[in-house]
Design a protein around this motif. Structure first.
Motif, PDB file in Angstrom:
ATOM      1  N   MET A 140      15.877  46.139  71.984  1.00 54.64           N
ATOM      2  CA  MET A 140      15.951  45.659  70.568  1.00 54.64           C
ATOM      3  C   MET A 140      15.133  46.791  69.670  1.00 54.64           C
ATOM      4  SD  MET A 140      15.284  41.501  70.906  1.00 54.64           S
ATOM      5  CE  MET A 140      13.621  41.694  71.423  1.00 54.64           C
ATOM      6  N   ASN A 141      15.977  47.450  68.890  1.00 49.71           N
ATOM      7  CA  ASN A 141      15.589  48.655  68.056  1.00 49.71           C
ATOM      8  C   ASN A 141      15.914  47.854  66.763  1.00 49.71           C
ATOM      9  OD1 ASN A 141      14.862  50.336  70.074  1.00 49.71           O
ATOM     10  ND2 ASN A 141      17.032  50.957  70.318  1.00 49.71           N
ATOM     11  N   SER A 142      14.982  48.585  65.728  1.00 43.83           N
ATOM     12  CA  SER A 142      15.231  48.432  64.172  1.00 43.83           C
ATOM     13  C   SER A 142      15.229  46.819  63.854  1.00 43.83           C
ATOM     14  CB  SER A 142      16.545  48.860  63.760  1.00 43.83           C
ATOM     15  OG  SER A 142      16.563  50.168  64.017  1.00 43.83           O
ATOM     16  N   LEU A 143      14.080  46.259  64.316  1.00 42.72           N
ATOM     17  CA  LEU A 143      14.004  44.703  64.535  1.00 42.72           C
ATOM     18  C   LEU A 143      13.893  44.398  62.770  1.00 42.72           C
ATOM     19  CD1 LEU A 143      11.957  44.162  67.390  1.00 42.72           C
ATOM     20  CD2 LEU A 143      14.093  43.018  67.035  1.00 42.72           C
ATOM     21  N   LYS A 144      14.338  43.288  62.712  1.00 42.05           N
ATOM     22  CA  LYS A 144      14.202  42.887  61.093  1.00 42.05           C
ATOM     23  C   LYS A 144      13.552  41.396  61.158  1.00 42.05           C
ATOM     24  CE  LYS A 144      18.759  44.787  60.106  1.00 42.05           C
ATOM     25  NZ  LYS A 144      20.289  44.509  59.556  1.00 42.05           N
TER      26      LYS A 144
END
Length: 118
Positions: free
Chosen positions: A82-86
């Protein structure tokens, strides 16, 4: 019987990354596709990503381009990078496996919490 154990969750700042793992044990040959689901407080559980036994993947629109599902059959392990988590990714994440006999997600892990701070 199949057992699934997730790990890798935690607290991360928005924009950060985590990698979830799900180790499979037991009657491994009784399962086919595997996937990741998530459930946020007060919301229904939703499918995040699925991978077939042959490696074909599906990612729900909200995570496309940010999350990647993969599996290492030699290690009996499922992953979710999971990248660029929000902050809206905050949820309990569950690993699931589809039974070859029923073609349903009959096997579930206990979940691992992912919390993304803004």
């Amino acid at each position: 019987q199949v057992q699934l154990v997730e790990s890798g969750g935690g607290l991360v700042q928005a924009g950060g990354s985590l990698r979830l793992s799900c180790v499979v044990s037991g009657s491994i040959f009784s399962i086919t596709a595997m996937g990741w689901y998530r459930q946020a407080p007060g919301k229904e559980r939703e499918l995040v990503a699925v991978i077939s036994s042959g490696g074909t993947t599906y990612h729900t629109d909200s995570v496309k381009g940010r999350f990647t599902i993969s599996r290492n059959n030699a290690k009996n392990t499922l992953y979710l990078l999971m990248n660029s988590l929000k902050p809206e990714d905050t949820a309990m994440y569950y690993c699931a496996a589809t039974s070859r006999a029923t073609m349903k997600d009959d096997y579930w892990g206990q979940g691992t919490q992912v919390t993304v701070s803004s």
